[in-house]
Design a protein around this motif. Structure first.
Motif, PDB file in Angstrom:
ATOM      1  N   VAL A 106       0.847  -1.191   0.000  1.00 28.04           N
ATOM      2  CA  VAL A 106       0.000   0.000   0.000  1.00 28.04           C
ATOM      3  C   VAL A 106       0.885   1.245   0.000  1.00 28.04           C
ATOM      4  CG1 VAL A 106      -1.891  -1.158   1.222  1.00 28.04           C
ATOM      5  CG2 VAL A 106      -0.185   0.116   2.528  1.00 28.04           C
ATOM      6  N   THR A 107       0.332   2.355  -0.477  1.00 30.36           N
ATOM      7  CA  THR A 107       1.069   3.618  -0.447  1.00 30.36           C
ATOM      8  C   THR A 107       1.068   4.165   0.975  1.00 30.36           C
ATOM      9  OG1 THR A 107      -0.864   4.990  -0.858  1.00 30.36           O
ATOM     10  CG2 THR A 107       0.319   4.150  -2.809  1.00 30.36           C
ATOM     11  N   THR A 108       1.818   5.228   1.186  1.00 31.45           N
ATOM     12  CA  THR A 108       1.850   5.856   2.511  1.00 31.45           C
ATOM     13  C   THR A 108       0.489   6.442   2.878  1.00 31.45           C
ATOM     14  OG1 THR A 108       2.727   7.855   1.466  1.00 31.45           O
ATOM     15  CG2 THR A 108       4.328   6.370   2.494  1.00 31.45           C
ATOM     16  N   ASP A 109      -0.381   6.664   1.876  1.00 30.09           N
ATOM     17  CA  ASP A 109      -1.752   7.137   2.129  1.00 30.09           C
ATOM     18  C   ASP A 109      -2.728   5.983   2.339  1.00 30.09           C
ATOM     19  OD1 ASP A 109      -0.905   9.772   1.795  1.00 30.09           O
ATOM     20  OD2 ASP A 109      -1.330   9.737  -0.358  1.00 30.09           O
ATOM     21  N   GLY A 110      -2.229   4.742   2.278  1.00 27.57           N
ATOM     22  CA  GLY A 110      -3.086   3.576   2.479  1.00 27.57           C
ATOM     23  C   GLY A 110      -3.768   3.071   1.221  1.00 27.57           C
ATOM     24  N   GLU A 111      -3.432   3.653   0.064  1.00 24.32           N
ATOM     25  CA  GLU A 111      -4.031   3.210  -1.201  1.00 24.32           C
ATOM     26  C   GLU A 111      -3.403   1.885  -1.635  1.00 24.32           C
ATOM     27  OE1 GLU A 111      -6.557   4.693  -2.946  1.00 24.32           O
ATOM     28  OE2 GLU A 111      -6.704   5.962  -1.159  1.00 24.32           O
ATOM     29  N   PRO A 112      -4.190   0.909  -2.061  1.00 27.92           N
ATOM     30  CA  PRO A 112      -3.634  -0.383  -2.491  1.00 27.92           C
ATOM     31  C   PRO A 112      -2.771  -0.227  -3.747  1.00 27.92           C
ATOM     32  CG  PRO A 112      -6.049  -0.458  -2.381  1.00 27.92           C
ATOM     33  CD  PRO A 112      -5.645   0.951  -2.134  1.00 27.92           C
ATOM     34  N   PHE A 142      14.711  -1.756  -1.746  1.00 29.41           N
ATOM     35  CA  PHE A 142      14.154  -2.147  -0.453  1.00 29.41           C
ATOM     36  C   PHE A 142      14.963  -1.415   0.611  1.00 29.41           C
ATOM     37  CE2 PHE A 142      12.547  -6.028   2.177  1.00 29.41           C
ATOM     38  CZ  PHE A 142      11.898  -5.163   3.002  1.00 29.41           C
ATOM     39  N   SER A 143      14.618  -0.146   0.780  1.00 36.90           N
ATOM     40  CA  SER A 143      15.312   0.712   1.745  1.00 36.90           C
ATOM     41  C   SER A 143      14.268   1.317   2.676  1.00 36.90           C
ATOM     42  CB  SER A 143      16.055   1.829   1.006  1.00 36.90           C
ATOM     43  OG  SER A 143      15.122   2.672   0.341  1.00 36.90           O
ATOM     44  N   ASN A 144      14.728   1.903   3.781  1.00 34.64           N
ATOM     45  CA  ASN A 144      13.799   2.543   4.716  1.00 34.64           C
ATOM     46  C   ASN A 144      13.066   3.710   4.064  1.00 34.64           C
ATOM     47  OD1 ASN A 144      14.374   0.794   6.797  1.00 34.64           O
ATOM     48  ND2 ASN A 144      16.003   2.079   7.629  1.00 34.64           N
ATOM     49  N   ALA A 145      13.695   4.387   3.090  1.00 33.60           N
ATOM     50  CA  ALA A 145      13.061   5.517   2.424  1.00 33.60           C
ATOM     51  C   ALA A 145      11.899   5.063   1.550  1.00 33.60           C
ATOM     52  CB  ALA A 145      14.088   6.274   1.581  1.00 33.60           C
ATOM     53  N   VAL A 146      12.044   3.926   0.868  1.00 29.29           N
ATOM     54  CA  VAL A 146      11.002   3.448  -0.050  1.00 29.29           C
ATOM     55  C   VAL A 146      10.023   2.518   0.654  1.00 29.29           C
ATOM     56  CG1 VAL A 146      10.597   2.173  -2.207  1.00 29.29           C
ATOM     57  CG2 VAL A 146      12.509   3.767  -2.045  1.00 29.29           C
ATOM     58  N   VAL A 147      10.514   1.735   1.618  1.00 30.05           N
ATOM     59  CA  VAL A 147       9.661   0.815   2.379  1.00 30.05           C
ATOM     60  C   VAL A 147       9.770   1.212   3.861  1.00 30.05           C
ATOM     61  CG1 VAL A 147       9.076  -1.602   2.845  1.00 30.05           C
ATOM     62  CG2 VAL A 147      10.214  -0.995   0.697  1.00 30.05           C
ATOM     63  N   GLU A 155      -0.295  -7.749   7.719  1.00 32.37           N
ATOM     64  CA  GLU A 155      -0.081  -8.388   6.413  1.00 32.37           C
ATOM     65  C   GLU A 155       0.052  -7.378   5.281  1.00 32.37           C
ATOM     66  OE1 GLU A 155      -3.184 -11.321   5.948  1.00 32.37           O
ATOM     67  OE2 GLU A 155      -2.253 -12.636   7.430  1.00 32.37           O
ATOM     68  N   ARG A 156       0.935  -6.374   5.511  1.00 33.72           N
ATOM     69  CA  ARG A 156       1.152  -5.362   4.481  1.00 33.72           C
ATOM     70  C   ARG A 156       2.534  -4.723   4.603  1.00 33.72           C
ATOM     71  NH1 ARG A 156      -1.272   0.334   5.778  1.00 33.72           N
ATOM     72  NH2 ARG A 156      -0.267   0.645   7.765  1.00 33.72           N
ATOM     73  N   VAL A 157       2.972  -4.163   3.504  1.00 32.40           N
ATOM     74  CA  VAL A 157       4.164  -3.314   3.493  1.00 32.40           C
ATOM     75  C   VAL A 157       3.724  -1.961   2.960  1.00 32.40           C
ATOM     76  CG1 VAL A 157       5.849  -5.181   3.204  1.00 32.40           C
ATOM     77  CG2 VAL A 157       4.915  -4.065   1.190  1.00 32.40           C
ATOM     78  N   VAL A 158       4.290  -0.907   3.521  1.00 35.06           N
ATOM     79  CA  VAL A 158       3.975   0.449   3.082  1.00 35.06           C
ATOM     80  C   VAL A 158       5.078   0.890   2.135  1.00 35.06           C
ATOM     81  CG1 VAL A 158       3.648   2.844   3.817  1.00 35.06           C
ATOM     82  CG2 VAL A 158       2.714   0.957   5.197  1.00 35.06           C
ATOM     83  N   ILE A 159       4.673   1.399   0.969  1.00 32.40           N
ATOM     84  CA  ILE A 159       5.619   1.822  -0.062  1.00 32.40           C
ATOM     85  C   ILE A 159       5.506   3.332  -0.252  1.00 32.40           C
ATOM     86  CG2 ILE A 159       6.303   1.586  -2.491  1.00 32.40           C
ATOM     87  CD1 ILE A 159       6.652  -1.020  -0.956  1.00 32.40           C
ATOM     88  N   ALA A 160       6.620   4.031  -0.098  1.00 35.00           N
ATOM     89  CA  ALA A 160       6.691   5.457  -0.405  1.00 35.00           C
ATOM     90  C   ALA A 160       7.259   5.558  -1.816  1.00 35.00           C
ATOM     91  CB  ALA A 160       7.586   6.184   0.599  1.00 35.00           C
ATOM     92  N   LEU A 161       6.358   5.692  -2.783  1.00 32.31           N
ATOM     93  CA  LEU A 161       6.788   5.713  -4.186  1.00 32.31           C
ATOM     94  C   LEU A 161       7.715   6.895  -4.435  1.00 32.31           C
ATOM     95  CD1 LEU A 161       3.437   4.783  -5.913  1.00 32.31           C
ATOM     96  CD2 LEU A 161       5.501   3.389  -5.789  1.00 32.31           C
ATOM     97  N   PRO A 162       8.846   6.640  -5.109  1.00 35.21           N
ATOM     98  CA  PRO A 162       9.757   7.750  -5.437  1.00 35.21           C
ATOM     99  C   PRO A 162       9.036   8.758  -6.323  1.00 35.21           C
ATOM    100  CG  PRO A 162      10.787   5.616  -5.874  1.00 35.21           C
ATOM    101  CD  PRO A 162       9.343   5.358  -5.555  1.00 35.21           C
TER     102      PRO A 162
END
Length: 175
Positions: A106-112, A142-147, A155-162
């Motif tokens: 999911v994105t940092t906003d919770g969007e799938p 797979f870094s702290n900045a992106v994940v 059961e999720r990973v949060v992704i901060a899209l570049p």
């Protein structure tokens, strides 16, 4: 049997007495000796490490029943697995890559975004592969900045899209 976790990959033969180069994917390279028999991916073949010594960026190992260079050469490329329950427990903020496969992304906003397909390492750090809900597969560092968050219980990973990926601009825009 529980899920199998890849802990090592056999490389080229080393010398003439059945030794091989062994790349381990464990925090302690010698841990592969403590997990008991190592299995091929299909679980049909077992390998027991007889000896292991440190080399530059890998181990040089021998397996019981492998005594010649010809025997060792036939093992090149085999990945070695152990059942998940044989691995040590992880700390609160630790996990095995295999624990991430299939989690929702999911994105940092919770969007799938999609699901985690795999974690790769081609030599320059870990890459997380996301199968998106639509569009092409995403390969992201797979870094702290992106994940920034791995939530196993949720059961999720949060992704901060570049914001922008180099080389991603339209050619007309670049002119």
């Amino acid at each position: 049997m529980s899920a199998l976790v890849c802990v090592a990959r056999i490389g080229a033969a080393h010398g003439v007495r059945g030794a091989v180069k062994l790349w381990t994917f464990t925090e302690d390279p010698f841990a592969v000796r403590r997990y008991g028999p190592l299995l091929s991916k299909d679980g049909k073949r077992q390998f027991e490490v007889a000896t292991a010594r440190e080399a530059k960026d890998h181990l040089v190992a021998t397996f019981k029943g492998v005594a010649t260079r010809d025997d060792a050469e036939r093992l090149n490329g085999i990945e070695l697995y152990v059942p998940r329950e044989r691995l040590p427990a992880t700390d609160e903020d630790e996990y095995y890559h295999t624990d991430l496969i299939g989690l929702a992304a999911v994105t940092t906003d919770g969007e799938p975004l999609g699901r985690v397909l795999a974690i790769h390492n081609f030599g320059a750090g870990d890459i997380i592969e996301i199968a998106p809900l639509k569009g092409a597969t995403m390969l992201l560092p797979f870094s702290n900045a992106v994940v920034p968050e791995v939530d196993l219980k949720g059961e999720r990973v949060v992704i901060a899209l570049p914001q922008e990926i180099e080389g991603d601009r339209d050619e007309d825009e670049a002119r």
